[in-house]
Write an enzyme that holds these catalytic residues in place. Structure first.
Site, short mmCIF file in Angstrom:
data_model
loop_
_atom_site.label_atom_id
_atom_site.label_comp_id
_atom_site.label_asym_id
_atom_site.label_seq_id
_atom_site.Cartn_x
_atom_site.Cartn_y
_atom_site.Cartn_z
N TYR A 56 0.90 -1.29 0.05
CA TYR A 56 0.13 0.03 -0.07
C TYR A 56 0.98 1.38 0.04
CZ TYR A 56 -4.77 -0.41 -0.03
OH TYR A 56 -6.25 -0.34 -0.29
N GLU A 58 -0.54 4.72 -0.45
CA GLU A 58 -1.40 5.98 -0.82
C GLU A 58 -0.57 7.24 -0.55
OE1 GLU A 58 -4.80 5.63 1.56
OE2 GLU A 58 -5.95 4.26 0.52
N ASP A 202 -6.21 13.21 -25.23
CA ASP A 202 -6.35 11.89 -24.91
C ASP A 202 -5.41 11.14 -25.77
OD1 ASP A 202 -6.65 9.15 -24.11
OD2 ASP A 202 -8.83 9.34 -24.02
N THR A 228 -3.23 5.97 -22.21
CA THR A 228 -3.06 4.66 -21.42
C THR A 228 -1.53 4.26 -21.68
OG1 THR A 228 -3.55 3.76 -23.83
CG2 THR A 228 -5.35 3.81 -22.30
N LYS A 231 -1.02 0.70 -25.12
CA LYS A 231 -1.49 0.51 -26.39
C LYS A 231 -0.01 0.61 -27.35
CE LYS A 231 -6.14 1.79 -25.56
NZ LYS A 231 -7.40 2.60 -25.57
N ARG A 237 -0.93 -2.58 -18.52
CA ARG A 237 -2.26 -2.05 -18.64
C ARG A 237 -2.56 -1.12 -17.70
NH1 ARG A 237 -6.31 -3.29 -21.39
NH2 ARG A 237 -4.98 -5.09 -22.45
C1 LIG Z 1 -8.28 2.75 -24.69
C2 LIG Z 1 -8.77 4.30 -24.53
C3 LIG Z 1 -9.08 4.72 -23.21
C4 LIG Z 1 -9.40 3.88 -22.14
O1 LIG Z 1 -8.29 3.06 -21.80
P1 LIG Z 1 -8.86 1.88 -20.53
O2 LIG Z 1 -7.34 1.67 -19.95
O3 LIG Z 1 -9.46 0.67 -21.35
O4 LIG Z 1 -9.68 2.57 -19.46
C5 LIG Z 1 -9.25 6.08 -23.27
N1 LIG Z 1 -9.32 6.95 -24.22
C6 LIG Z 1 -8.83 6.48 -25.48
C7 LIG Z 1 -8.79 7.42 -26.41
C8 LIG Z 1 -8.45 5.15 -25.64
O5 LIG Z 1 -8.42 4.54 -26.76
#
Ligand SMILES: *Cc1c(COP(=O)(O)O)cnc(C)c1O
Length: 426
Positions: A56, A58, A202, A228, A231, A237
């Site tokens: 933990y 936090e 994002d 993220t 990807k 993840r």
């Molecule tokens: C994949 C994705 C997310 C979400 O990611 P998670 O880890 O699955 O919650 C958010 N924004 C965009 C543009 C994405 O492609």
């Protein structure tokens, strides 16, 4: 030491162990073309499976609510420093558990419940967390959307500006999950400034391309950049937030205690490992090859008679309009799956078919590029995709393609020792 502590997974839980072995083999034998997936290194897997899962922590490095955080601080500081080195930006928060959590925190840092947000329509390539009514983002905030143009299938920045002036959003959100072209970050920032909105970008899909220097970076333009890490960035993840110094405290508070409790320290450690990998020269090669592969695949599919949304791609993914050939995206996904090629069905802009039976498929190259595949493999895969869709109702023919696919996959080994239990030794 109790028995429980010393048993291997295969001894302690043969069912879960077998599922993991089968999944390892599945990942090895097929062609992974889901644009949001990738393969992490053994080093990242090792960190993610480490004893940090027990801890933990936090709070933030040097300011924790628990004792014994000296090594948690080490890995979180490494992750933060490396992320800043990769992306620039004054401040980084490496604790979001996922991309969605990163967005939830970014919004909470600058918005009040009920505020208006303006994001790219999901069916035009956006993401659920950019205001979809079933997501927290569409429930807590008042969502409005911009779209792509019908003729070019590129984002309509003029329309975006008109909507922004009319709706006066508190935040304009850029980025998406199925947009194959470059973004005009400067124009979006200009529009945001004009209407007094925060510009949040994002970059979940393209972060690895940005890190590898083959895609322009939103970080200098956006007030807050979220992503993220699993990807194109090829880490565990998870999620990440970058922002300027003025928003640092608000973002940190929004993540913890706003949205989350203790960070996943094992995943923070795995992020640190992945970020070190992204700083190496080989990562730039991978990023460049990912884009080169996508361009070759898109033109090979066009030569095979498929319509590619917007006429091509600038990044790692493309949208293929299979309905123009009379095939539903759902049928294409199923047939390609039987042929050992994993893709996902996807709506295309102005789709006349419903989301579960859309007109398109989304195809991406990051995972195959990580395995070492290059232009010749992309051309071969385009032929298989085309052939598999032609014989989509003939299981025996799809099975024959699957055999050829497995042969190619075997030439690009993945997790060799991890699949040893099922492959009958290495
Ligand atoms: C994949 C994705 C997310 C979400 O990611 P998670 O880890 O699955 O919650 C958010 N924004 C965009 C543009 C994405 O492609």
């Amino acid at each position: 030491m109790t028995d429980r502590m010393s048993l291997s997974l295969a001894q302690a839980d043969p069912d879960v162990a077998a599922a993991i072995d089968h999944e390892t083999l599945r990942q090895h034998e097929g062609l992974e073309m889901i644009a949001s997936e990738n393969f992490v290194s053994e080093a990242v897997l090792e960190a993610a499976g480490s004893v940090f899962t027990n801890k933990y922590a936090e709070g933030y490095p040097g300011r924790r609510y628990y004792g014994g955080c000296e090594y948690a601080d080490v890995v979180e500081n490494l992750a933060r420093d490396r992320a800043k080195q990769i992306f620039g930006g004054d401040h980084v928060n490496v604790q979001p558990h996922s991309g969605s959590q990163a967005n939830a925190s970014a919004y909470a840092a600058v918005l009040q419940v009920g505020d208006t947000i303006l994001g790219l329509d999901l069916s035009h390539g956006g993401h659920l967390t950019h205001g979809h009514r079933l997501s927290f983002s569409g429930k807590l905030y008042r969502p409005t959307f911009y779209q792509v143009r019908r003729d070019t299938e590129l984002i309509d920045y003029d329309e975006l500006e008109t909507i922004a002036e009319r709706e006066r959003p508190k935040a304009i959100i850029g980025g998406g999950s199925a947009y194959p072209r470059l973004w005009d970050f400067a124009r979006m920032r200009q529009i945001a400034d004009k209407v007094g909105a925060v510009y949040i970008f994002d970059m979940a899909h393209i972060a690895g391309l940005v890190a590898g220097g083959v895609h322009p970076s939103p970080v200098p333009h956006a007030h807050i950049t979220t992503t993220t890490t699993h990807k194109t960035l090829r880490g565990p993840r998870s999620g990440l937030i970058l922002c300027g110094q003025q928003l640092a405290a608000a973002v940190d508070k929004a993540v913890f205690p706003g949205q989350q409790g203790g960070p996943l320290v094992h995943i923070v450690a795995a992020k640190a490992v992945a970020f070190a990998e992204a700083l190496r020269p080989e990562f730039r090669t991978y990023a460049a090859q990912t884009v080169a592969n996508a361009k070759v695949l898109a033109s090979a599919l066009q030569e095979a008679g498929f319509r590619i949304i917007s006429g091509g791609t600038d990044n790692h993914l493309m949208l293929v309009d299979v309905f123009e050939k009379g095939i539903l995206g759902s049928e294409a996904e199923l047939a390609l799956g039987k042929a050992g090629i994993t893709v996902n069905k996807n709506s295309i802009p102005y789709d006349t078919n419903p989301p579960l039976k859309p007109s398109g498929i989304r195809v991406g190259t990051p995972a195959l590029t990580t395995r070492g595949m290059k232009e010749p493999e992309m051309r071969q895969i385009a032929v298989w995709i085309s052939n598999a869709l032609d014989v989509r109702n003939d299981d025996a023919a799809l099975e024959r393609i699957r055999g050829e696919v497995a042969e190619l996959a075997n030439q690009f080994p993945l997790y060799v020792w991890r699949r040893a239990p099922l492959a009958g030794g290495v």
